[in-house]
Scaffold this motif. Structure first.
Motif, PDB file in Angstrom:
ATOM      1  N   SER A  90      27.244 -30.380 -19.365  1.00 47.90           N
ATOM      2  CA  SER A  90      26.918 -31.442 -18.413  1.00 47.90           C
ATOM      3  C   SER A  90      25.417 -31.537 -18.156  1.00 47.90           C
ATOM      4  O   SER A  90      24.853 -32.629 -18.074  1.00 47.90           O
ATOM      5  N   LYS A  91      24.775 -30.378 -18.042  1.00 48.93           N
ATOM      6  CA  LYS A  91      23.319 -30.370 -17.813  1.00 48.93           C
ATOM      7  C   LYS A  91      22.586 -31.034 -18.973  1.00 48.93           C
ATOM      8  O   LYS A  91      21.694 -31.875 -18.777  1.00 48.93           O
ATOM      9  N   LYS A  92      22.961 -30.660 -20.186  1.00 45.75           N
ATOM     10  CA  LYS A  92      22.291 -31.199 -21.372  1.00 45.75           C
ATOM     11  C   LYS A  92      22.654 -32.665 -21.586  1.00 45.75           C
ATOM     12  O   LYS A  92      21.803 -33.490 -21.926  1.00 45.75           O
ATOM     13  N   ALA A  93      23.933 -33.003 -21.379  1.00 50.05           N
ATOM     14  CA  ALA A  93      24.388 -34.380 -21.600  1.00 50.05           C
ATOM     15  C   ALA A  93      23.737 -35.352 -20.612  1.00 50.05           C
ATOM     16  O   ALA A  93      23.445 -36.498 -20.953  1.00 50.05           O
ATOM     17  N   ARG A 107      12.978 -32.563 -26.794  1.00 54.10           N
ATOM     18  CA  ARG A 107      14.052 -32.141 -25.896  1.00 54.10           C
ATOM     19  C   ARG A 107      15.374 -32.774 -26.308  1.00 54.10           C
ATOM     20  O   ARG A 107      16.430 -32.125 -26.307  1.00 54.10           O
ATOM     21  N   LEU A 108      15.326 -34.055 -26.689  1.00 55.69           N
ATOM     22  CA  LEU A 108      16.524 -34.765 -27.120  1.00 55.69           C
ATOM     23  C   LEU A 108      17.131 -34.087 -28.346  1.00 55.69           C
ATOM     24  O   LEU A 108      18.348 -33.867 -28.421  1.00 55.69           O
ATOM     25  N   LYS A 109      16.280 -33.706 -29.291  1.00 56.01           N
ATOM     26  CA  LYS A 109      16.738 -33.046 -30.518  1.00 56.01           C
ATOM     27  C   LYS A 109      17.309 -31.661 -30.215  1.00 56.01           C
ATOM     28  O   LYS A 109      18.365 -31.282 -30.738  1.00 56.01           O
ATOM     29  N   THR A 110      16.614 -30.918 -29.349  1.00 57.67           N
ATOM     30  CA  THR A 110      17.060 -29.568 -28.997  1.00 57.67           C
ATOM     31  C   THR A 110      18.394 -29.597 -28.261  1.00 57.67           C
ATOM     32  O   THR A 110      19.312 -28.826 -28.562  1.00 57.67           O
ATOM     33  N   TYR A 111      18.510 -30.494 -27.287  1.00 57.91           N
ATOM     34  CA  TYR A 111      19.735 -30.578 -26.496  1.00 57.91           C
ATOM     35  C   TYR A 111      20.914 -31.049 -27.345  1.00 57.91           C
ATOM     36  O   TYR A 111      22.054 -30.636 -27.137  1.00 57.91           O
ATOM     37  N   ASP A 112      20.628 -31.927 -28.302  1.00 57.06           N
ATOM     38  CA  ASP A 112      21.687 -32.388 -29.203  1.00 57.06           C
ATOM     39  C   ASP A 112      22.227 -31.206 -30.008  1.00 57.06           C
ATOM     40  O   ASP A 112      23.443 -31.060 -30.187  1.00 57.06           O
ATOM     41  N   LYS A 147      26.964 -39.078 -28.497  1.00 56.68           N
ATOM     42  CA  LYS A 147      25.729 -38.376 -28.132  1.00 56.68           C
ATOM     43  C   LYS A 147      25.964 -37.323 -27.066  1.00 56.68           C
ATOM     44  O   LYS A 147      25.357 -36.250 -27.102  1.00 56.68           O
ATOM     45  N   VAL A 148      26.811 -37.616 -26.099  1.00 51.51           N
ATOM     46  CA  VAL A 148      27.025 -36.656 -25.007  1.00 51.51           C
ATOM     47  C   VAL A 148      28.140 -35.659 -25.308  1.00 51.51           C
ATOM     48  O   VAL A 148      28.238 -34.622 -24.659  1.00 51.51           O
TER      49      VAL A 148
END
Length: 456
Positions: free
Chosen positions: A188-191, A214-219, A406-407
C-alpha cells in the motif's frame, strides 16, 4: 609512603597512559588505512588492517563493521562450496559483533533476518535454528524485517517445521495472517506513491529524475512482494482448504468459542477460503457477534445475508462494518464488497465511489481499478454524444486498466491485455485526423470525466 614508592606508582601511571594513548593512535592510523582502501573497494589491501582494528579495538568505529560487511559480501559472491560456507559463518560472526559493540546502531530485525537467510542459503544449522533467527527478527523488530525474500523464507521454514510435527497448524495460520498484513502494508505504501506519480504523468507534468528512479524502484519492490504473496499462498496450499479448516475449527470450537481473537481468525480464514456454506461458519459468526459485536462480525453477517438473498440487509451490515473498521486494508475489503453488490444492481456511479473508497484505504487494490474500467467500457454507447466521443470512452477505460497493473503486479498481465482490448476499440489515427482540434473529450452521464486525446 616513601618517595621511591611514590615515584614507582607515578612512573607506572605515566607508562599506562602513554600505552593507552599509543594504542588509540595506532588504532586510528590502522583504521584510516583500512577505510581508505575499502572506500575504493580495494578489499584485498583493506582486509589485513581492517581485521586488525576489528580484533584489537572493535569499538573504534561502526565503519569497521560496515566496511567489513562489504568486504565479506564481495568475497562471498566469488566463492563456492566450502569456502562460501566459511565466509557465510564469518559474516554471521561479524554481524553479531556489531550488535555487541554498537547495539544502538544495529537493527535487530535486519540483522537477525540476514543471519537466518544466510544460514538457510548455506545449510548452516537446521530448520529450527534458522527459523529461530527469523523469529527473533520478526517478534522483536518487525518494522525492519522487510525483505520480500526473507519474509518468504521465514514462512517456508515454519511450514516445513509444521510438516515435521514440530509446530502446530495454528502457528502457521497465525504467522500467515501477520505476513500477509505486513506484505499488504508495504504494498500500500509503495502503490500510493506509484499512483500519485502516475497521476502526475497523466496530467502532463514531467517527473524529476529522482521521481523516475523512485517509480522504477517501487515497481520492482511491488513485483517482488507480489511473487512472495503468491509463494506464501502456495505454501499454505491445502493446509488452509475447507477440508482441513472445518474439522480443525470444529474440534477447537467449544474450547475457543469465547476467545474473540480465535473467532476472528477462524471466521476470517473460512470467509477467505469461501467455506461459508458450512454450518460452522454460521456458528463462528454468531459466537463472534455475541462476544464482540464489531466490524468483523458485521461483515460476516453481511455475507450470510447475501447468501439468503437479503441484499438490503447485507448492505446495512457491510456499511456498519466499514464504519467500525479501523484497519485500512480490511476497510478497503468491505468497501470493495459493497461496490460489488451495488455494481450488480446497476448503480455504476455509486459502485465507483465505493471502489475508490477501497483504493483510498488500500492503494494497491488493483482489482478496484479493473472494476471501474469495466463499468466505463460497458457504458461507452450510453455516455457519448457521437461515434467519436462514444469510442473515446475506451481511452478512459484503458487508463484505469493500466493503473491496475501498476499498483498490483500480480494483475499486470491481465490488466495489460484488458487495456489493449479497450485501446483497440478507441478512436483510430484516422478518426483523430478527421477530428482536428479535438484535444480532449468530456464524457457525460454517470462517468463525468474528461479524457485527453492521445498523440498517436
Amino acid at each position: 609512603m616513601n618517595t621511591k614508592v611514590l615515584y614507582t606508582i607515578a612512573a607506572g601511571l605515566v607508562l599506562s597512559t602513554t600505552s593507552i594513548s599509543a594504542q588509540a593512535t595506532d588504532c586510528a592510523t590502522t583504521a584510516s588505512i583500512a577505510y581508505e582502501h575499502a572506500k575504493v573497494k580495494n578489499y584485498e589491501a583493506a582486509e589485513e588492517p581492517l581485521w586488525k582494528v576489528r580484533k584489537e579495538c572493535p569499538t573504534h568505529s561502526l565503519a569497521t563493521f560496515q566496511f567489513g560487511k562489504k568486504l565479506l559480501e564481495s568475497k562471498y559472491k566469488k566463492a563456492a562450496g566450502a569456502e562460501k560456507t566459511a565466509i557465510a559463518n564469518e559474516m554471521i560472526a561479524l554481524w553479531k559483533e556489531r550488535l555487541q559493540y554498537f547495539p544502538a546502531k544495529t537493527k535487530v530485525g535486519d540483522m537477525h533476518s540476514d543471519i537466518g537467510q544466510i544460514m538457510y542459503d548455506n545449510k548452516i544449522g537446521n530448520a529450527e535454528s534458522q527459523f529461530a533467527e527469523f523469529d527473533k527478527a520478526w517478534t522483536e523488530d518487525k518494522k525492519n524485517f522487510s525483505s520480500p525474500k526473507k519474509v518468504y523464507t521465514y514462512f517456508s521454514l515454519l511450514v516445513e517445521l509444521q510438516s515435521a510435527g514440530k509446530k502446530d497448524l495454528q502457528d502457521v495460520f497465525d504467522l500467515y495472517d501477520e505476513v500477509i498484513e505486513k506484505i499488504e502494508d508495504e504494498e500500500s505504501k509503495k502503490a500510493k506513491t506509484i499512483a500519485e506519480l502516475t497521476e502526475k504523468e497523466e496530467s502532463g507534468a514531467a517527473l524529476s529524475g529522482k521521481e523516475k528512479k523512485r517509480l522504477k524502484t517501487y515497481d520492482k519492490i511491488l513485483n517482488n512482494y507480489s511473487k512472495v504473496k503468491g509463494g506464501v499462498n502456495q505454501k499454505l496450499g491445502e493446509l488452509a482448504d475447507c477440508k482441513n479448516l472445518i474439522p480443525l475449527y470444529n474440534g477447537q470450537f467449544e474450547g475457543k468459542k469465547n476467545d474473540i481473537n480465535w473467532l476472528k481468525g477462524a471466521a476470517g480464514r473460512m470467509s477467505a477460503k469461501e467455506c461459508t456454506d458450512d454450518p460452522l461458519f454460521f456458528k463462528l459468526v454468531e459466537a463472534l457477534h455475541k462476544a464482540d459485536p464489531s466490524a468483523k462480525s458485521a461483515y460476516y453477517l453481511g455475507i450470510l445475508a447475501l447468501k439468503d438473498k437479503k441484499t438490503s440487509k447485507a448492505l446495512e451490515y457491510f456499511n456498519q462494518s466499514a464504519q467500525l473498521e479501523t484497519k485500512a486494508s480490511d476497510k478497503a475489503k468491505v468497501y470493495f464488497r459493497i461496490g460489488e453488490v451495488v455494481k450488480k444492481q446497476g448503480n455504476y456511479s455509486k459502485a465507483r465511489s465505493y471502489y475508490k473508497k477501497a483504493l483510498a484505504n488500500k492503494p494497491s487494490y488493483g482489482t478496484a481499478y479493473l472494476r471501474i474500467a469495466s463499468m466505463i467500457a460497458s457504458s461507452a454507447n450510453n455516455c457519448g454524444t457521437d461515434v467519436f466521443s462514444k469510442r473515446a470512452v475506451y481511452w478512459l477505460a484503458e487508463r484505469y486498466a493500466i493503473k491496475a497493473g501498476k499498483v498490483d503486479p500480480s494483475l499486470k498481465k491481465n490488466a495489460n491485455a484488458t487495456a489493449a482490448n479497450y485501446r483497440a476499440k478507441a478512436p483510430s489515427k484516422t478518426d483523430i485526423f478527421n477530428n482536428p482540434g479535438v484535444t480532449s473529450v468530456k464524457i457525460g452521464c454517470w462517468i463525468g470525466e474528461t479524457v485527453k486525446v492521445p498523440k498517436l
